[in-house]
Design an enzyme around this catalytic site. Structure first.
Site, PDB file in Angstrom:
ATOM      1  N   HIS A 347       0.868  -1.196   0.000  1.00  0.00           N
ATOM      2  CA  HIS A 347       0.000   0.000   0.000  1.00  0.00           C
ATOM      3  C   HIS A 347       0.898   1.237   0.000  1.00  0.00           C
ATOM      4  O   HIS A 347       1.671   1.425  -0.933  1.00  0.00           O
ATOM      5  CB  HIS A 347      -0.904  -0.108   1.245  1.00  0.00           C
ATOM      6  CG  HIS A 347      -2.079   0.822   1.288  1.00  0.00           C
ATOM      7  ND1 HIS A 347      -2.444   1.649   0.258  1.00  0.00           N
ATOM      8  CD2 HIS A 347      -2.999   1.055   2.284  1.00  0.00           C
ATOM      9  CE1 HIS A 347      -3.524   2.330   0.601  1.00  0.00           C
ATOM     10  NE2 HIS A 347      -3.877   1.996   1.828  1.00  0.00           N
ATOM     11  N   HIS A 388      -2.292  -2.493  -9.628  1.00  0.00           N
ATOM     12  CA  HIS A 388      -3.265  -1.884  -8.728  1.00  0.00           C
ATOM     13  C   HIS A 388      -4.531  -2.723  -8.729  1.00  0.00           C
ATOM     14  O   HIS A 388      -4.899  -3.289  -9.758  1.00  0.00           O
ATOM     15  CB  HIS A 388      -3.597  -0.456  -9.195  1.00  0.00           C
ATOM     16  CG  HIS A 388      -4.208   0.367  -8.116  1.00  0.00           C
ATOM     17  ND1 HIS A 388      -5.554   0.353  -7.858  1.00  0.00           N
ATOM     18  CD2 HIS A 388      -3.643   1.206  -7.206  1.00  0.00           C
ATOM     19  CE1 HIS A 388      -5.796   1.158  -6.842  1.00  0.00           C
ATOM     20  NE2 HIS A 388      -4.658   1.683  -6.427  1.00  0.00           N
ATOM     21  N   ASP A 446       2.979   5.427  -7.003  1.00  0.00           N
ATOM     22  CA  ASP A 446       4.216   5.308  -6.235  1.00  0.00           C
ATOM     23  C   ASP A 446       5.440   4.987  -7.076  1.00  0.00           C
ATOM     24  O   ASP A 446       6.557   4.975  -6.570  1.00  0.00           O
ATOM     25  CB  ASP A 446       4.041   4.239  -5.139  1.00  0.00           C
ATOM     26  CG  ASP A 446       3.110   4.738  -4.062  1.00  0.00           C
ATOM     27  OD1 ASP A 446       3.184   5.943  -3.772  1.00  0.00           O
ATOM     28  OD2 ASP A 446       2.306   3.962  -3.549  1.00  0.00           O
TER      29      ASP A 446
END
Ligand code: CMC
Length: 512
Positions: A347, A388, A446
């Site tokens: 996460h 994702h 990210d």
């Protein structure tokens, strides 16, 4: 002791249902001093701010205003009426009718709230891959299109035209602020940026090598020790205040955690600085050079990073906050639970893990080896910042972040430049590789955020703290939204039990 007794017995008379009750308190003399976290209001009387601005922030524009009251009503989402029905045929041939619900966007949902009553069966969905857990009107993701909306606005538009604090207002109140509203909101946030001095003592207790996320889990949770009894979570005005306190105090505490971890003195927020400037000031101020100014490029980049991470519907940490809050727990403790969930590398910890991975790859010629590792089912390695649960297309946040990364790269030092080129090459190879193509694995936010943060001089173990700082507004808005529902149901999933069924107890002397 007598005073304790009197105080305790007078507390017995208070209604319990709407507010928290102190379970024990050994220092009632200090009570009045530590109850209120709103320290800014107290010292503002002595500030030298221009009168006009002071007036506007004190005019209670939001909390308790009629405009907010009507908005609050609008912001409490309702479960829509069923539009269609579907039939489920059970193994014995019985047909069961179930309602279908349709939101404003996204797939329809089969309403299974009465499934157990009708069939005696539960549904099985580990990781909630196909389960809606709430109604919400905050954020919408279209994973196939790669679209993200905050309160209906495209993330790209917000990133191009808004600041993070403007976005906080949007998420909190459902509408973009006008100039006066924004100014007032910024002032209200500043009023809450100071933290109680007693909190500083907490920082002395941590291992000097403690990860800042470990510290943040603790100190944000510790805010609940200052605001508990008397906090009425059923009162929208108090929920709004909690939201503002959380977004205001988070940067202060995050910066404290960084400064104390490296042995630098704590720096306090300043009223003349913006939200982002204040965070950078509290993080990086040089006690020996107080005239140093804050780099505007750094301010802008950090602002965008926070904006892109502000909310992301029902992800692991947000669901954690909701589940914790569904038991009517203290909101500061709920946000602390969210921080814990965010910390993991699957996460929010992915930004740190991604930079560490790029460092490990080190050279272009190593990329194929790491791609092969990621594809190998016997190797736990994954490309960090890739894939994702919801996006089966390019994460729109990653597009904004990649652009920003390239913009910042112009001024980059050679090491970060090299890291970016390795990231770009890794992305190029992966996006042409059958493994990633068939699984629809694209870079997520990210993949590039870590490189930008690294370039901004943010220490690597603070990356996830930055994510948490950004996501605090999302968490608290989602908590507020849930608490605005009429009947908040405690989160309590079922399980498919595969353990032993009832068996005979064996006394210790008879066991092998
Ligand atoms: N590298 C290699 N293979 C991957 C990756 C990856 N990063 N992500 C998923 N896969 C494979 C996975 O092995 C599986 O293959 P198979 O079908 O052969 O078993 C398939 O793709 C589906 O993956 P999954 O684990 O079932 O998907 P999920 O929705 O449960 O997990 C995820 C989503 C984000 C946890 C996962 O993609 C992942 O671990 N990514 C790396 C960590 C990361 O970047 N996390 C940040 C997410 S975005 C920021 C945030 O919101 O927190």
């Amino acid at each position: 002791k007598l005073r304790n007794k009197i105080n305790r017995s007078s507390m017995e008379d208070k209604p319990v249902s709407n507010s928290f009750r102190r379970q024990s308190h050994d220092n009632l003399e200090d009570e009045s001093k530590i109850q209120d976290l709103s320290l800014g209001h107290f010292i503002k009387r002595f500030s030298t701010k221009p009168k006009s601005r002071r007036k506007s922030s004190e005019s209670n524009t939001f909390i308790g205003s009629p405009a907010v009251k009507s908005r609050i009503k609008k912001l409490a989402p309702q479960v829509p009426k069923p539009t269609e029905k579907c039939k489920l045929i059970l193994p014995d041939g019985t047909e069961v009718e179930l309602n279908i619900l349709e939101g404003k966007a996204g797939p329809k949902m089969i309403d299974i709230r009465d499934l157990y009553q009708k069939t005696g069966m539960f549904t099985f969905d580990p990781g909630y891959t196909a389960t809606g857990s709430c109604v919400s009107s905050i954020t919408y993701i279209d994973g196939d299109k790669g679209e993200l909306l905050y309160r209906g606005y495209k993330i790209q538009d917000l990133a191009d035209h808004c600041t993070f604090i403007e976005t906080c207002f949007l998420l909190l109140y459902g509408e973009l602020p006008n100039k006066t509203q924004l100014e007032d909101f910024e002032e209200k946030v500043k009023d809450e940026m100071l933290v109680h001095e007693k909190l500083k003592d907490f920082f002395k207790g941590f291992n000097p090598k403690a990860h800042p996320m470990a510290i943040m889990c603790s100190v944000i949770g510790a805010l609940s020790s200052f605001v508990h009894e008397g906090l009425d979570i059923d009162d929208p005005k108090e929920r709004e205040k909690v939201a503002i306190q959380l977004i205001a105090k988070f940067p202060t505490l995050a910066a404290f955690s960084f400064r104390t971890s490296i042995g630098l003195p704590i720096v306090y927020p300043r009223r003349d600085l913006s939200y982002i400037e204040n965070f950078l000031h509290m993080m990086f101020s040089d006690p020996m050079n107080t005239s140093a100014s804050i780099d505007p490029v750094m301010t802008e980049a950090l602002d965008k990073i926070l904006l892109l991470h502000a909310d992301h519907e029902q992800n692991a940490s947000t669901s954690t906050v909701r589940i914790a809050g569904s038991s009517r727990a203290n909101p500061f403790a709920c946000i602390s639970a969210g921080i814990a969930s965010l910390w993991g590398p699957a996460h929010g910890g992915a930004n740190q893990a991604c930079v560490e991975m790029l460092e490990q790859i080190g050279e272009f010629e190593n990329i194929p080896k790491f791609i092969a590792k990621a594809k190998d089912k016997n190797d736990p390695f994954r490309i960090m910042g890739f894939g994702h649960r919801v996006y089966k297309n390019y994460d729109p946040r990653a597009s904004v972040m990649a652009k920003m990364c390239k913009k910042v790269v112009e001024n980059m030092d050679t090491q970060n430049q090299k890291m970016l080129s390795i990231a770009l090459e890794l992305e190029r190879i992966a996006l042409e590789d059958e493994y990633f193509v068939t699984r629809k694995l694209y870079p997520n936010v990210d993949f590039y955020s870590g490189i930008v943060l690294q370039e901004l001089g943010i220490p690597i173990d603070m990356f996830t703290v930055i994510f948490a700082l950004a996501r605090t507004i999302g968490w608290v808005c989602q908590w507020k939204e849930m608490m605005s529902e009429e009947n908040v149901k405690i989160g309590r999933p079922r399980q498919l039990y595969v353990g032993d069924t009832e068996r005979e107890f064996i006394k210790i002397e008879d066991r092998d």
